[in-house]
Scaffold this motif. Structure first.
Motif, PDB file in Angstrom:
ATOM      1  N   THR A 183     103.184   1.027   3.071  1.00  0.00           N
ATOM      2  CA  THR A 183     102.825   2.429   3.314  1.00  0.00           C
ATOM      3  C   THR A 183     101.707   2.576   4.341  1.00  0.00           C
ATOM      4  OG1 THR A 183     101.221   2.400   1.503  1.00  0.00           O
ATOM      5  CG2 THR A 183     103.475   3.096   0.956  1.00  0.00           C
ATOM      6  N   MET A 218     105.452  14.221   8.364  1.00  0.00           N
ATOM      7  CA  MET A 218     106.709  13.481   8.305  1.00  0.00           C
ATOM      8  C   MET A 218     106.994  12.982   6.882  1.00  0.00           C
ATOM      9  SD  MET A 218     107.647  10.442  10.987  1.00  0.00           S
ATOM     10  CE  MET A 218     107.234   9.079   9.878  1.00  0.00           C
ATOM     11  N   ASP A 219     105.918  12.568   6.188  1.00  0.00           N
ATOM     12  CA  ASP A 219     106.090  12.029   4.840  1.00  0.00           C
ATOM     13  C   ASP A 219     106.420  13.105   3.816  1.00  0.00           C
ATOM     14  OD1 ASP A 219     105.725   9.299   5.274  1.00  0.00           O
ATOM     15  OD2 ASP A 219     103.555   9.549   5.378  1.00  0.00           O
ATOM     16  N   LEU A 245     108.146  10.317   1.687  1.00  0.00           N
ATOM     17  CA  LEU A 245     107.259   9.292   1.121  1.00  0.00           C
ATOM     18  C   LEU A 245     107.835   8.747  -0.180  1.00  0.00           C
ATOM     19  CD1 LEU A 245     104.453   7.842   1.345  1.00  0.00           C
ATOM     20  CD2 LEU A 245     103.595   9.601  -0.196  1.00  0.00           C
ATOM     21  N   ASP A 303     110.655   6.447   0.495  1.00  0.00           N
ATOM     22  CA  ASP A 303     110.149   5.193   1.054  1.00  0.00           C
ATOM     23  C   ASP A 303     109.548   4.308  -0.046  1.00  0.00           C
ATOM     24  OD1 ASP A 303     109.682   3.506   3.229  1.00  0.00           O
ATOM     25  OD2 ASP A 303     107.627   4.230   3.459  1.00  0.00           O
TER      26      ASP A 303
END
Lengths: 498, 498
Positions: free
Chosen positions: A254, A301-302, A313, A316
């Motif tokens: 991350t 973006m996350d 996020l 991910d």
């Protein structure tokens, strides 16, 4: 040396002069009014203050400190008194004036360009956080006492908490301070500068000095963009070494976005669930080593949603966790799917103290170690505790190497009947052997003075004494705390006992 | 008070004792051998040392310092001597032994679990970075002298550079230090702990103290994951306020991933291109306010390639920059498409000093300001400089508010004929008025003692003097530097003059 009890006539003149500074309404002498200022959150230390002064400005603090110096009266600076080491209350051996900064609550400046905030010492942490949030920013210091503790105290004790892994201690979030020194001099170091190499670092000297070198009256603090998305999960791993591998993998994956990596073994979760049956264990089976993981990002973006309504996020992090489960580094995991589930996990975490206290914990050590030593320490300490008839429970901010190591009597054993001093010494000797800290985030106050004598590097202690004598030659500024001035001045040696 | 020249017999006995500690090969007395140790990178300060001792261990440093204390001989600690303020060489007024840590180069421990490295003071920064990189990690302190400067000096001066915006100063990258105090005591604070609240913060007191309180012999430093992808761009913006808005937008968009945000106006670029015609201006038209932007990420997702071979971070940054061009916050931009183009931008940046020196710059001020004051300061300072017949060139680490403000004579004017002292005072008064720093990252050494007297908060200066006297009562540890002990002890008051 110590002022056991100042003479009455001296005291009367001193009180009168103090009233001249703050006015009669803000100088408390009534027994009922001053009594609360004799106790901190630990409840373990109590002495009624001589009186309590409530200054409203840095100038008043300075005037009061000058009076203390002139009359030889010890002064104990106080804020929210949420500490657990007796640092903010007078010592039994030393009558003292308490100076509470509670009226100095102003937010002096919110600088949106520099992303800093300048605030007075008596501002409550949560109040500051709310004000900063209104400006679209965050002040990420985070711990249980945030609704009561004040900024001056948070800085004086270099407060830590659960977000240190990502954002550092109080020290790391402070750019500048204003303080009143023991002779009454006001030091103006309210700098918002990121770079300033003009002499000794007095800011960091006063931060963490627990009010023994001066009184912090205001500070300029960093603020950060607010996280736009958080992913919170509860993991079960097989052992501490695996937990650290998982931490590094999540950090690397991350880009260092881990805000919390809280260590909660199953026995601690059981204790919490027993204390409060409304709390449910987050995983079905036992989590031998449970980890509360929180990852946060301020990057838009996350926070983007995919077709299934999941944030980037989260996707991910889930991908990584699935891979780690596949590799058997993680045994089981649950991810918070909404705010309520996240809140449930944190409610459980924040109930640790009540849970383990209810389970009969007798003392809690606040220690830190290099990450590489955590695993062997926990094994050794458990054996040592057992040798003396104790069981142990351990929780902690794992990413910082900070363990709150708690001990209780074995089944049916009253800890009062057990050799607590010997067990404590055995565990603390092991911490020292591993070059760890006997007070990671709670500080020393009057509680761990003998541990300072026993475990602190002698060279460092000698330097500290010289600095204390040079800046506070009369030894009036929160005297007796933090630095044992002579081998006879020792505290209880206890860590916090619920 | 000052030791102008110790007596010869005292000195002989002292030298003999020193040789007993380090051996004759490592105690330099020959005129040619000691001469280089009398000069730092500025070339502005020179005094031949009495002798140069080259200890190989902390124990030897301690023994040597004890000898200095016993014989009353001043000692100047030295590393790579890449400073610009005369901090690492003896003062003209004070004969001194130079103690160079250059033989203490060991990397004592690389802790991959805790992600720390413990290194001795004489290790060269770049050597350390290479060793850390071999372990798959990074030590992100970054400035021009990295191939020569040593860790002890970087910490003693709290070195900054171009990555402070993201990773902080040297101070922020250090977890613990080992040091020898002025009486020879070894302070062992080589902690790798992230949390340790056990007394005063001696680490930060010694960091930035420029060797006046003791000699740092080793340090435990943080390391970080290596960036996997970098995006580097050169931007043109209309004014400084727009530049700061762009900075915040890039920070917010990338979750704080900006490593460098370097301010380079067109006149500076012109000076560089004139100095070295092989350098080409990165943008076609003039960049009134040029910005070298670098964003970095250690997150694998950011390094992923799309179908067109572009990395995710680059795409993300480009999208934002296009939006900012659209909004006319950015006038023009070029992005480095490969390593060579990135290297070209940094080569230009690193040639600033040579470029502006070649253009005839007479003095460079190293100042910092709150971001909100940058724009008005630059305008005011330009006017003030012009009033005295100077032109100014300004570059800087904009995200930190750190400007290197350079002045030169107006066309055809020899600066020697201009009122440099008056102009310097006018500019420094303006910095002080805005609560800025007159030495952001270069430190004080012997160069800015009178600015310490004039601009440093009097309360802070008084506290510094007390600390210095308490820890170094004989005033032998790098004496005369950093803290003007009395108003008569002043330096040149100059910033760096090429």
């Amino acid at each position: 040396m110590s002022v056991a009890k100042p003479k009455a006539d001296t005291l009367d003149a001193f009180f009168e002069a103090c009233i001249g500074v703050v006015g009669p309404r803000h100088f408390l002498q009534d027994a009922d009014a001053v009594k609360p200022y004799g106790r901190d959150w630990s409840g373990a230390y109590f002495r009624t203050p001589l009186a309590v002064a409530l200054p409203s400005s840095t100038a008043e603090v300075s005037d009061l400190v000058r009076l203390c110096a002139g009359h030889g009266i010890p002064v104990v600076p106080a804020g929210g008194r949420t500490g657990l080491c007796g640092g903010s209350v007078p010592m039994r051996e030393r009558a003292a004036l308490v100076m509470s900064l509670e009226r100095m609550t102003a937010i002096r400046e919110m600088d949106r360009v520099g992303r800093t905030v300048t605030v007075e010492a008596g501002c409550i942490l949560e109040t500051l956080q709310d004000a900063v949030a209104e400006a679209g920013l965050a002040f990420p210091l985070m711990f249980g006492a945030k609704g009561s503790c004040m900024i001056g105290g948070a800085l004086s004790t270099n407060a830590g908490g659960s977000n240190v892994l990502r954002y550092g201690n109080a020290r790391d979030l402070c750019l500048g301070i204003e303080a009143v020194m023991p002779d009454g001099t006001v030091v103006n170091g309210l700098s918002a500068l990121r770079k300033d190499n003009t002499g000794y670092d007095l800011r960091n000297l006063l931060i963490g000095a627990e009010g023994t070198l001066g009184i912090i009256t205001a500070a300029t603090l960093k603020t950060l963009p607010q996280p736009l998305v958080r992913t919170t999960a509860f993991l079960s791993v097989s052992d501490l070494d695996a937990a650290l591998t998982v931490l590094h993998r999540v950090q690397d994956h991350t880009g260092g976005a881990v805000e919390a990596f809280e260590f909660m073994p199953q026995p601690v979760i059981d204790a919490i669930c027993t204390y409060n049956p409304a709390i449910r264990s987050p995983l079905e089976g036992p989590a031998e080593i449970g980890i509360l993981l929180e990852v946060a990002s301020s990057r838009p973006m996350d926070a983007q949603l995919n077709e299934e309504g999941a944030r980037a996020l989260e996707v991910d992090v889930l991908t990584l966790l699935a891979d780690l489960v596949e590799k058997e580094l993680i045994l089981d995991a649950t991810i918070a799917r909404n705010d309520q589930q996240r809140q449930d996990l944190w409610t459980m975490r924040e109930m640790v103290l009540e849970g383990i206290t209810h389970a009969g914990v007798a003392e809690i050590f606040d220690i830190s170690l290099s990450l590489k030593h955590l695993s062997s320490f926990v094994a050794t300490a458990k054996e040592q505790a057992a040798r003396f008839g104790f069981r142990s429970l351990v929780i902690g901010h794992l990413g910082d190497g900070n363990l709150h190591y708690a001990v209780m009597g074995a089944e049916g054993q009253d800890p009062a009947d057990l050799p607590m001093d010997a067990m404590r010494a055995a565990i603390m000797d092991e911490v020292a052997r591993l070059n760890g800290s006997f007070s990671a985030e709670h500080g020393i106050g009057q509680s761990k003075l003998d541990q300072m004598l026993r475990y602190k590097d002698a060279g460092q202690l000698a330097v500290m004494r010289r600095i204390k004598s040079a800046l506070d030659p009369q030894n009036l500024m929160n005297p007796g705390k933090l630095i044992p001035l002579a081998s006879t001045e020792v505290g209880t040696g206890r860590s916090w006992q619920p």
